[in-house]
Design a protein around this motif. Sequence first.
Motif, PDB file in Angstrom:
ATOM      1  N   ARG A 189      45.071  30.788  34.066  1.00 15.42           N
ATOM      2  CA  ARG A 189      45.730  30.268  32.870  1.00 15.42           C
ATOM      3  C   ARG A 189      46.697  31.312  32.309  1.00 15.42           C
ATOM      4  NH1 ARG A 189      40.213  28.693  30.111  1.00 15.42           N
ATOM      5  NH2 ARG A 189      39.583  30.285  31.589  1.00 15.42           N
ATOM      6  N   LEU A 190      47.521  30.865  31.370  1.00 17.26           N
ATOM      7  CA  LEU A 190      48.629  31.701  30.917  1.00 17.26           C
ATOM      8  C   LEU A 190      48.791  31.590  29.403  1.00 17.26           C
ATOM      9  CD1 LEU A 190      51.458  33.154  31.147  1.00 17.26           C
ATOM     10  CD2 LEU A 190      52.392  30.915  31.718  1.00 17.26           C
ATOM     11  N   LYS A 191      49.030  32.743  28.752  1.00 22.01           N
ATOM     12  CA  LYS A 191      49.482  32.788  27.364  1.00 22.01           C
ATOM     13  C   LYS A 191      50.731  33.667  27.341  1.00 22.01           C
ATOM     14  CE  LYS A 191      45.727  34.481  25.624  1.00 22.01           C
ATOM     15  NZ  LYS A 191      44.674  35.014  24.702  1.00 22.01           N
ATOM     16  N   SER A 192      51.786  33.192  26.692  1.00 23.50           N
ATOM     17  CA  SER A 192      53.024  33.988  26.692  1.00 23.50           C
ATOM     18  C   SER A 192      53.883  33.625  25.482  1.00 23.50           C
ATOM     19  CB  SER A 192      53.809  33.747  27.986  1.00 23.50           C
ATOM     20  OG  SER A 192      54.934  34.596  28.044  1.00 23.50           O
ATOM     21  N   GLU A 193      54.695  34.605  25.062  1.00 21.17           N
ATOM     22  CA  GLU A 193      55.642  34.406  23.965  1.00 21.17           C
ATOM     23  C   GLU A 193      56.912  35.170  24.299  1.00 21.17           C
ATOM     24  OE1 GLU A 193      55.844  34.949  19.104  1.00 21.17           O
ATOM     25  OE2 GLU A 193      53.961  35.245  20.177  1.00 21.17           O
ATOM     26  N   LEU A 194      58.036  34.488  24.166  1.00 23.08           N
ATOM     27  CA  LEU A 194      59.315  35.106  24.518  1.00 23.08           C
ATOM     28  C   LEU A 194      59.516  36.416  23.760  1.00 23.08           C
ATOM     29  CD1 LEU A 194      61.978  32.253  24.830  1.00 23.08           C
ATOM     30  CD2 LEU A 194      61.277  33.902  26.578  1.00 23.08           C
ATOM     31  N   GLY A 195      59.864  37.456  24.498  1.00 27.52           N
ATOM     32  CA  GLY A 195      60.137  38.752  23.907  1.00 27.52           C
ATOM     33  C   GLY A 195      58.914  39.580  23.581  1.00 27.52           C
ATOM     34  N   LYS A 196      57.712  39.006  23.720  1.00 28.33           N
ATOM     35  CA  LYS A 196      56.493  39.738  23.363  1.00 28.33           C
ATOM     36  C   LYS A 196      55.527  39.915  24.527  1.00 28.33           C
ATOM     37  CE  LYS A 196      56.553  38.509  18.472  1.00 28.33           C
ATOM     38  NZ  LYS A 196      55.792  37.931  17.342  1.00 28.33           N
ATOM     39  N   GLY A 197      55.871  39.405  25.687  1.00 22.56           N
ATOM     40  CA  GLY A 197      55.022  39.626  26.852  1.00 22.56           C
ATOM     41  C   GLY A 197      54.206  38.408  27.254  1.00 22.56           C
ATOM     42  N   SER A 198      53.440  38.578  28.328  1.00 21.87           N
ATOM     43  CA  SER A 198      52.642  37.488  28.903  1.00 21.87           C
ATOM     44  C   SER A 198      51.240  37.972  29.223  1.00 21.87           C
ATOM     45  CB  SER A 198      53.297  36.961  30.185  1.00 21.87           C
ATOM     46  OG  SER A 198      54.620  36.548  29.950  1.00 21.87           O
ATOM     47  N   SER A 199      50.320  37.017  29.337  1.00 22.42           N
ATOM     48  CA  SER A 199      48.939  37.332  29.691  1.00 22.42           C
ATOM     49  C   SER A 199      48.435  36.273  30.652  1.00 22.42           C
ATOM     50  CB  SER A 199      48.078  37.366  28.427  1.00 22.42           C
ATOM     51  OG  SER A 199      46.733  37.623  28.766  1.00 22.42           O
ATOM     52  N   PHE A 200      48.056  36.694  31.863  1.00 16.50           N
ATOM     53  CA  PHE A 200      47.473  35.800  32.855  1.00 16.50           C
ATOM     54  C   PHE A 200      45.976  36.100  32.927  1.00 16.50           C
ATOM     55  CE2 PHE A 200      51.900  36.109  33.965  1.00 16.50           C
ATOM     56  CZ  PHE A 200      52.247  34.828  34.381  1.00 16.50           C
ATOM     57  N   PHE A 201      45.136  35.062  32.833  1.00 14.00           N
ATOM     58  CA  PHE A 201      43.696  35.316  32.815  1.00 14.00           C
ATOM     59  C   PHE A 201      42.943  34.236  33.584  1.00 14.00           C
ATOM     60  CE2 PHE A 201      45.104  33.110  29.061  1.00 14.00           C
ATOM     61  CZ  PHE A 201      44.184  32.085  28.869  1.00 14.00           C
ATOM     62  N   PHE A 202      41.775  34.622  34.131  1.00 15.93           N
ATOM     63  CA  PHE A 202      40.931  33.713  34.900  1.00 15.93           C
ATOM     64  C   PHE A 202      39.526  34.297  34.970  1.00 15.93           C
ATOM     65  CE2 PHE A 202      42.960  36.712  37.712  1.00 15.93           C
ATOM     66  CZ  PHE A 202      41.966  37.115  38.584  1.00 15.93           C
ATOM     67  N   GLU A 203      38.583  33.481  35.455  1.00 20.56           N
ATOM     68  CA  GLU A 203      37.196  33.915  35.606  1.00 20.56           C
ATOM     69  C   GLU A 203      36.768  33.721  37.057  1.00 20.56           C
ATOM     70  OE1 GLU A 203      35.042  31.451  32.954  1.00 20.56           O
ATOM     71  OE2 GLU A 203      36.081  32.166  31.169  1.00 20.56           O
ATOM     72  N   LEU A 204      35.912  34.619  37.544  1.00 18.50           N
ATOM     73  CA  LEU A 204      35.380  34.497  38.899  1.00 18.50           C
ATOM     74  C   LEU A 204      33.866  34.641  38.864  1.00 18.50           C
ATOM     75  CD1 LEU A 204      37.808  36.570  41.174  1.00 18.50           C
ATOM     76  CD2 LEU A 204      37.762  34.105  40.817  1.00 18.50           C
ATOM     77  N   ALA A 205      33.193  33.771  39.606  1.00 22.62           N
ATOM     78  CA  ALA A 205      31.734  33.877  39.766  1.00 22.62           C
ATOM     79  C   ALA A 205      31.455  34.627  41.056  1.00 22.62           C
ATOM     80  CB  ALA A 205      31.102  32.486  39.800  1.00 22.62           C
ATOM     81  N   LEU A 206      30.772  35.766  40.969  1.00 19.27           N
ATOM     82  CA  LEU A 206      30.518  36.620  42.126  1.00 19.27           C
ATOM     83  C   LEU A 206      29.024  36.898  42.241  1.00 19.27           C
ATOM     84  CD1 LEU A 206      33.356  39.240  41.517  1.00 19.27           C
ATOM     85  CD2 LEU A 206      33.479  37.223  42.969  1.00 19.27           C
ATOM     86  N   LYS A 207      28.593  37.203  43.459  1.00 18.77           N
ATOM     87  CA  LYS A 207      27.206  37.606  43.706  1.00 18.77           C
ATOM     88  C   LYS A 207      27.099  39.130  43.585  1.00 18.77           C
ATOM     89  CE  LYS A 207      25.275  33.643  45.221  1.00 18.77           C
ATOM     90  NZ  LYS A 207      24.028  33.073  44.696  1.00 18.77           N
ATOM     91  N   THR A 208      25.906  39.596  43.206  1.00 19.04           N
ATOM     92  CA  THR A 208      25.661  41.040  43.146  1.00 19.04           C
ATOM     93  C   THR A 208      24.742  41.446  44.279  1.00 19.04           C
ATOM     94  OG1 THR A 208      23.742  40.796  41.714  1.00 19.04           O
ATOM     95  CG2 THR A 208      25.886  41.020  40.653  1.00 19.04           C
ATOM     96  N   THR A 209      24.744  42.745  44.603  1.00 21.69           N
ATOM     97  CA  THR A 209      23.862  43.262  45.645  1.00 21.69           C
ATOM     98  C   THR A 209      23.390  44.647  45.234  1.00 21.69           C
ATOM     99  OG1 THR A 209      23.692  43.935  47.962  1.00 21.69           O
ATOM    100  CG2 THR A 209      25.845  44.137  46.942  1.00 21.69           C
ATOM    101  N   GLU A 210      22.206  45.009  45.696  1.00 24.24           N
ATOM    102  CA  GLU A 210      21.636  46.326  45.371  1.00 24.24           C
ATOM    103  C   GLU A 210      22.118  47.416  46.301  1.00 24.24           C
ATOM    104  OE1 GLU A 210      19.845  46.890  42.733  1.00 24.24           O
ATOM    105  OE2 GLU A 210      19.959  44.787  42.169  1.00 24.24           O
ATOM    106  N   SER A 211      22.842  47.043  47.368  1.00 20.35           N
ATOM    107  CA  SER A 211      23.251  48.019  48.385  1.00 20.35           C
ATOM    108  C   SER A 211      24.185  49.061  47.791  1.00 20.35           C
ATOM    109  CB  SER A 211      23.943  47.298  49.542  1.00 20.35           C
ATOM    110  OG  SER A 211      24.471  48.236  50.436  1.00 20.35           O
ATOM    111  N   SER A 212      24.149  50.268  48.364  1.00 24.53           N
ATOM    112  CA  SER A 212      25.058  51.328  47.913  1.00 24.53           C
ATOM    113  C   SER A 212      25.847  51.907  49.082  1.00 24.53           C
ATOM    114  CB  SER A 212      24.260  52.431  47.226  1.00 24.53           C
ATOM    115  OG  SER A 212      23.309  52.973  48.126  1.00 24.53           O
ATOM    116  N   GLU A 213      26.012  51.109  50.110  1.00 25.13           N
ATOM    117  CA  GLU A 213      26.656  51.616  51.322  1.00 25.13           C
ATOM    118  C   GLU A 213      28.169  51.515  51.268  1.00 25.13           C
ATOM    119  OE1 GLU A 213      25.030  49.371  54.472  1.00 25.13           O
ATOM    120  OE2 GLU A 213      22.999  50.133  54.241  1.00 25.13           O
ATOM    121  N   ILE A 214      28.723  50.953  50.210  1.00 26.36           N
ATOM    122  CA  ILE A 214      30.143  50.631  50.227  1.00 26.36           C
ATOM    123  C   ILE A 214      30.968  51.502  49.294  1.00 26.36           C
ATOM    124  CG2 ILE A 214      29.740  48.222  50.824  1.00 26.36           C
ATOM    125  CD1 ILE A 214      30.240  47.667  47.805  1.00 26.36           C
TER     126      ILE A 214
END
Length: 743
Positions: A576-601
């Motif tokens: 999604r997007l929020k923006s105003e002429l001359g003042k900049g823009s903001s692009f934003f979204f959400e992601l659902a991710l899995k977690t892991t206990e590994s520390s190999e990366i």
Amino acid sequence: MRLIIKSRYKRILKILLMMVVMTTSQFISAQDNTPPEKDINAYLSEARKFKNQNQIDLALKAMAKAADLAEVDDDIKTVIDSYHEISLLNLKLGQEENALWYYERAGVSLEDITYPQGSATHLYIEALNYFKNEKPHQALILLEEAKKLNNDRHLLNGISLLEGNISLKIKKYSVASRNFNSLVVNSDIYEKAYLTTKAYLGLAQLNIALDSLDSAAKNGTSALKLAEENNFHQEILEANELLGKAYEKLGKYDSALIYNRNLLQIKDSLLAFERINAQVKTADQLRGELMDSTIKKQDIEIKDLNESSSRSEITAILTSAFLTIISLLAVSLYRNNQIKLKTNDLLHTKNRELQSARDAAVQSMEAKTNFLSTVSHELRTPLYAVTGLTHLLLEENPSKKQEEHLEALKFSGDYLLNFINDILQINKIDADKMEPLNIEFNLKKVLTEVINSLQQSAKANKTIITLDYDQNIPSHLLSDPLKLSQIFINLVGNALKFTKKGEVTVITKLQEQREDEVTIYFEIKDTGIGIAPEKQENIFDSFEQGSIQINREYGGTGLGLTIVKSLIGLFESTIRLKSELGKGSSFFFELALKTTESSEIDDINFQITEREYDLTGLHILIVEDNKINQVITKKMLVKKEVTCDIASNGTDAIEMVRTNTYDAVLMDIHMPGISGEEATIEIRKFNTVLPIIALTAISLDDSLESFYAAGVNDVVTKPFKPEVFYQKIGQNVFSPKITNPAS
């Protein structure tokens, strides 16, 4: 005396009903001409499936078989459950008289036994009928009584869904939201997918009522996906209708048009069936009325005969009633068979039409895919000559004027290469040839490396890039770090392009964490030129940059945000997007991710490590069928004091590796005769340590995974940047990766 007569009357009525049910089941079984082979639970499960798919006739048939088996087993509770389910199926068809008939029959049986779940279901059906007849408050009272009697999870889920719909109707939105959200994550053992679909539809309706249109579109899309996966026909119709309404209110008329067309197409394909169903309903209603009228007459006569204790007349009346009902059933079955024949003919016709339309669409998509695959590969080959020769000429001490022309030519070649890559990536996503991986990675490391790789562009625009990172985000996640890098490179790069002497901020926040799942909020904010409100709706479309003036001033293909939207879609999310002429823009979204206990990366690096390699004295085999490419590749290596042999095809390459010693092989993939993949597989049979680098123009149909599976150590895409070319050779000769030879 009156109590005795009433008791005898009820027993006789139950005998009559058993005869009707047994006769109905026998007729259905006789029509099928096959004995029942499943148990009661199998038929109940089958009935639920057909009901959810709106195949009510098949659901009724399965329930009749379940009732038949329950009668044989003298399982009164299952008989009651069967009557209740048949009543619900008739309500779904709109045949309220038939529904009432079976509902009352279940009520008669409930009087003789203690069965809390059956009583709760009885109240649930009555509440459903109240709701259908615009009496929501009476329905809620009955549902509260039903919940007190019942502890069956399946029935409680059904009650929760009905309560949610009633609450939505009377504008108790908080209650409706609670019920629908609880059903989205239900664990029902019978109808999990169906209840989830109905819950998403309820949430979409709630979102529209509350004017939360983005959420309505998201929930409607989730409902449509589940409904299509499970063939829930009625729910597919409802989801398309809701999505059309949501996108129309959002002002996204192109999207609304797609779903409204789907809706019209579905309704058109079902119109003829609805007319036939109307005939079925009429026939069933007439049959129900006749059966009800006959039974009522017999009830009066049975009562009179009970008072006079005339057993012979009771037997005669029962026989008469039995024969009357058999006659009605025979007529009804004959009419239904005729209607089914017409339905089957119409269904075959519609199937043929749909098959033709689908074949045409598939052929069109395949033609587009093949065209892009061919064009992308054919363009890359001459482009390799342009960029390669430009690089060689720039290193041969050209005059000042020549250097200016060559730099312009190099810029144009790079621009055209990026343009081809962007188009190829978009169409690879559209052709469903790209799926996100699910590997371990460190999100902060990925974002840091993206920002570092773009610092040069930031300095050129005198702009600062900052990372606002939520330390509560788990360090080890499961997803596709390469595609995430592409998303952020495009978004941050886009922000930098339109921001001069300003700031670009990458924001991450942990929104929710539940066991091994997290939802993370991402935002890329800049202080650049901004986007006009009327241009924001189409900014994610291909080749769209806001205006011709912006395109001319800032350059670019206008495909970056299209790629971002497509890649985020692979993760089942929306940008999604929020923006105003001359003042900049903001692009934003959400992601659902899995977690892991590994520390190999922790030490995994997704960027090429910048390092200079001395290639002097190496002996390399170039496998390439194009003469111009042979010359260019050889000259680039000779400049680094590397000696070369050239093989024009895969067969020669195999023999030359077998008889000579090389430090590395540069393998073209697309060659006449034996392809580069096949040649690599053959080489790996007798040499598993020789570094083989695929040097090729990748097309839409190519898969990097298949290259690595064949046994290549690395891939360099033509055309390439010379520094990447030299670095890849150095990495694989002096710091080789683990070889993955073809088995």
